[in-house]
Design a protein around this motif. Structure first.
Motif, PDB file in Angstrom:
ATOM      1  N   ARG A 214      -2.679  -4.734   2.302  1.00  0.00           N
ATOM      2  CA  ARG A 214      -3.291  -4.324   3.619  1.00  0.00           C
ATOM      3  C   ARG A 214      -2.722  -3.045   4.040  1.00  0.00           C
ATOM      4  O   ARG A 214      -1.567  -2.680   3.929  1.00  0.00           O
ATOM      5  N   ASN A 215      -3.741  -1.883   4.556  1.00  0.00           N
ATOM      6  CA  ASN A 215      -3.192  -0.601   4.657  1.00  0.00           C
ATOM      7  C   ASN A 215      -2.816   0.167   3.526  1.00  0.00           C
ATOM      8  O   ASN A 215      -2.177   1.204   3.739  1.00  0.00           O
ATOM      9  N   SER A 216      -3.333  -0.316   2.465  1.00  0.00           N
ATOM     10  CA  SER A 216      -2.895   0.582   1.022  1.00  0.00           C
ATOM     11  C   SER A 216      -4.200   1.258   0.587  1.00  0.00           C
ATOM     12  O   SER A 216      -5.189   0.638   0.551  1.00  0.00           O
ATOM     13  N   ILE A 217      -4.070   2.465  -0.158  1.00  0.00           N
ATOM     14  CA  ILE A 217      -5.063   3.001  -0.738  1.00  0.00           C
ATOM     15  C   ILE A 217      -5.253   2.373  -2.280  1.00  0.00           C
ATOM     16  O   ILE A 217      -6.219   2.538  -2.753  1.00  0.00           O
ATOM     17  N   ASN A 218      -4.454   1.551  -2.517  1.00  0.00           N
ATOM     18  CA  ASN A 218      -4.297   0.855  -3.809  1.00  0.00           C
ATOM     19  C   ASN A 218      -4.701  -0.418  -3.868  1.00  0.00           C
ATOM     20  O   ASN A 218      -3.903  -1.443  -3.723  1.00  0.00           O
ATOM     21  N   THR A 219      -5.974  -0.582  -3.933  1.00  0.00           N
ATOM     22  CA  THR A 219      -6.613  -2.016  -3.865  1.00  0.00           C
ATOM     23  C   THR A 219      -5.996  -2.668  -5.075  1.00  0.00           C
ATOM     24  O   THR A 219      -5.752  -2.400  -6.103  1.00  0.00           O
ATOM     25  N   GLY A 220      -5.672  -3.945  -4.637  1.00  0.00           N
ATOM     26  CA  GLY A 220      -5.067  -4.944  -5.640  1.00  0.00           C
ATOM     27  C   GLY A 220      -3.535  -4.873  -6.017  1.00  0.00           C
ATOM     28  O   GLY A 220      -2.783  -5.505  -6.688  1.00  0.00           O
ATOM     29  N   SER A 221      -2.814  -3.920  -5.227  1.00  0.00           N
ATOM     30  CA  SER A 221      -1.644  -3.653  -5.139  1.00  0.00           C
ATOM     31  C   SER A 221      -0.807  -5.286  -4.811  1.00  0.00           C
ATOM     32  O   SER A 221       0.496  -4.977  -4.976  1.00  0.00           O
TER      33      SER A 221
END
Length: 144
Positions: free
Chosen positions: A56-63
């Motif tokens: 959540r709040n990440s630009i890296n989906t799936g991280s």
């Protein structure tokens, strides 16, 4: 603080191939939180591994899958020096919000560093460790 309440046990698929003999693998030379081996007696350990599957709040989906992906490769490496003990605590349970997860991580890090345990964190962006949620007694040298 009962850390078993904060973590899910490690659950990984067994690798399909091994380059090294089984007894030489990193995962055979550390203690791992599993359903049959809960977190206990952390005073005996010098290093812990903490997975934080938070995207959540990440630009890296799936991280959020990063801790287990890293673990899968880490466990296949050659064992470490046996002079210090390592415990893989598993993946931290996500809070209701991103901020709740960070506050929980702060509490965990404060507890572990008060025991002079070095924490290796897998998965969360390092910039997530800067906000006020993590201000506290934790020293930067104790977190990798």
């Amino acid at each position: 603080m009962n850390l078993n309440d904060y973590f899910d046990p490690v659950s990984l698929e067994k690798p399909t191939h091994h380059v090294l003999d089984n007894h030489l693998l990193f995962c055979r030379n550390i203690d791992i939180h599993t359903p049959s081996f809960p977190i206990h007696d952390l005073e005996k350990y010098k290093v812990v591994i903490i997975g934080v599957p938070e995207d959540r709040n990440s630009i890296n989906t799936g991280s959020a899958q990063a801790p287990d992906k890293i673990r899968n490769k880490l466990y296949q490496l050659i064992r470490t020096n046996n002079k210090f003990k390592i415990f893989d605590l598993g993946n931290m349970k996500a809070g209701k919000t991103h901020e709740d997860t960070l506050f929980g991580l702060r509490d965990i890090l404060n507890e572990l560093t008060s025991l002079d345990i070095i924490c290796i964190i897998l998965g969360v962006r390092i910039s997530s460790l800067i906000p006020p949620a993590l201000y506290g007694k934790t020293s930067k040298r104790d977190i990798i």
